[in-house]
Write an enzyme that holds these catalytic residues in place. Structure first.
Site, short mmCIF file in Angstrom:
data_model
loop_
_atom_site.label_atom_id
_atom_site.label_comp_id
_atom_site.label_asym_id
_atom_site.label_seq_id
_atom_site.Cartn_x
_atom_site.Cartn_y
_atom_site.Cartn_z
N TYR A 141 0.82 -1.22 0.00
CA TYR A 141 0.00 0.00 0.00
C TYR A 141 0.86 1.26 0.00
CZ TYR A 141 -4.66 -2.01 0.85
OH TYR A 141 -5.85 -2.66 0.74
N LYS A 190 3.17 -15.17 2.67
CA LYS A 190 3.38 -15.97 1.45
C LYS A 190 4.87 -16.25 1.34
CE LYS A 190 1.72 -17.85 -2.35
NZ LYS A 190 0.79 -19.02 -2.33
C1 IPM Z 1 -10.32 -1.10 4.04
C2 IPM Z 1 -10.59 -0.59 2.65
C3 IPM Z 1 -9.45 0.31 2.25
C4 IPM Z 1 -8.19 -0.53 2.21
C5 IPM Z 1 -9.61 1.05 0.92
C6 IPM Z 1 -10.95 1.76 0.82
C7 IPM Z 1 -8.48 2.01 0.70
O1 IPM Z 1 -10.79 -1.64 1.76
O2 IPM Z 1 -10.21 -0.29 4.96
O3 IPM Z 1 -10.20 -2.30 4.18
O4 IPM Z 1 -7.90 -1.19 1.20
O5 IPM Z 1 -7.48 -0.55 3.21
#
Ligand code: IPM
Ligand code: MG
Length: 356
Positions: A141, A190
């Site tokens: 992320y 993984k």
């Molecule tokens: C969550 C959501 C978010 C994530 C998105 C909306 C950015 O799916 O809080 O799980 O992927 O973390």
């Protein structure tokens, strides 16, 4: 006592469900003699519409000046065609990163009163009580991403990267939580493929030596997703990366059949935290008084417990939610024959009324 709360209603059903949680908090304040000073802030699609940015700077600044953040939900198809860095979801990533909320706690439990809603027929479903501990400010992320040209045409890449430090601190959170539960941690990775997962496994194993009373096992993520369906009651705490935690927490919440009931907490070092329901902004039912506010109300209860250290008050909110369910009141998502269908606001009123 006096507390300052940053409130981010967001998009879709966000504002409706947040209003119910605030109603319950107001009731808590008057019964227990506290003051909650609330600061309303923009983030997500509504912030894009008003300011052009998914996460205005002032929102982050005000959050940092507050004791805790209560968030509804962000996003909706209206903003789906914006470029990646301008989408409403960026608000969540920005908040998590800038507020340094690296630990995401997502409980998945089956409510006794809603047992019939559990999607799994086999096994003892009332035993399902899982805490997903998801790393929230690292991994793919937040790793480097981009586009480049190659012989095969344009390439896009996202990078999964974890440092020892990041793995250690989230592992400790998981082991500490396990100690207060059934003392079992399942670390999901993984490691048969990914180097970052091999480091993850090494570090988690190392940290586990400080917790000899907690049982640790490791699962590959594909197997974990299968085991969650096969026998969810085998899990206590699931410790995993940002990406795997995103996926597994949705899976875990859905098998309980109570996704409209599930709260979450995002924590960093210290007491500060951000609290939000696990569900999304559900634009299809927004503004119709149909959304289930209980996940947000229970998120407010987690806030009382973990950040504000108001244990009695947190218990009172959770008890009131149980009482409402026992008396048979249901929003549409958890409705079953013989129960009483109520809307979002009525549900909030009922919970607030049962606070004592
Ligand atoms: C969550 C959501 C978010 C994530 C998105 C909306 C950015 O799916 O809080 O799980 O992927 O973390
Ligand atoms: Mg998700």
């Amino acid at each position: 006592m006096n507390f300052r709360l940053a409130v981010i209603p967001g998009d879709g059903i966000g504002p409706e469900v947040v209003n119910q949680a605030l109603k319950v908090l107001d009731r808590v304040a008057s019964v227990y003699g506290h003051t909650f000073e609330k600061v309303n802030l923009l983030a997500g699609g509504c912030a894009i519409d008003e300011t052009g940015e998914p996460l205005p700077k002032v929102t982050v600044e005000e959050c940092l000046k507050s004791d805790a953040v209560l968030l509804g939900a962000v996003g909706g198809s209206k903003w789906d065609n914006l470029p990646g860095n301008k989408r409403p979801e960026q608000a969540l990533l920005g908040l998590r990163g800038q507020l340094k909320l690296y630990a995401n706690l997502r409980p998945a439990v089956v409510y006794e009163q809603l047992k019939d809603a559990c999607l799994l027929k086999a096994g003892n479903t009332s035993d399902i009580d899982i805490m997903v501990v998801r790393e929230l400010t690292g991994g793919i992320y937040f790793g480097e991403r981009g586009r480049r040209d190659s012989e095969m045409g344009q390439q896009a890449f996202d990078t999964e990267v974890y440092s020892t430090y990041e793995i250690e601190r989230i592992a400790r959170i998981a082991f500490d939580i396990a100690r207060k539960r059934k003392s079992r941690v399942t670390s999901v990775d993984k490691a048969n493929i990914l180097e970052s997962s091999r480091l993850w496994r090494e570090v988690v194993t190392q940290i586990s030596k400080d917790y000899p009373d907690v049982e640790l096992n490791h699962l590959y993520v594909d197997n974990a997703s299968m085991q969650l369906i096969k026998d969810p009651s085998q899990f206590d705490v699931i410790l995993t990366t940002n990406m795997f935690g995103d996926i597994l927490s949705d899976e875990a919440s859905m098998i309980t059949g109570s996704i409209g009931m599930l709260p979450s907490a995002s924590l960093g070092d210290g007491n500060f935290g951000l609290y939000e329901p696990v569900h999304g902004s559900a634009p299809d039912i927004a503004g119709q008084d149909k959304a289930n506010p209980l996940a947000t109300i229970l998120s407010a209860a987690m806030m009382l417990r973990y950040t504000l250290n108001l244990k009695k008050e947190a218990d009172a909110v959770e008890k009131a939610v149980n009482r409402v369910l026992e008396e048979g009141y249901r929003t549409g998502d958890i409705m079953s024959p013989g129960k009483t269908l109520v809307g979002t606001q009525k549900m909030g009123d009922m919970v607030a009324g049962f606070i004592e």
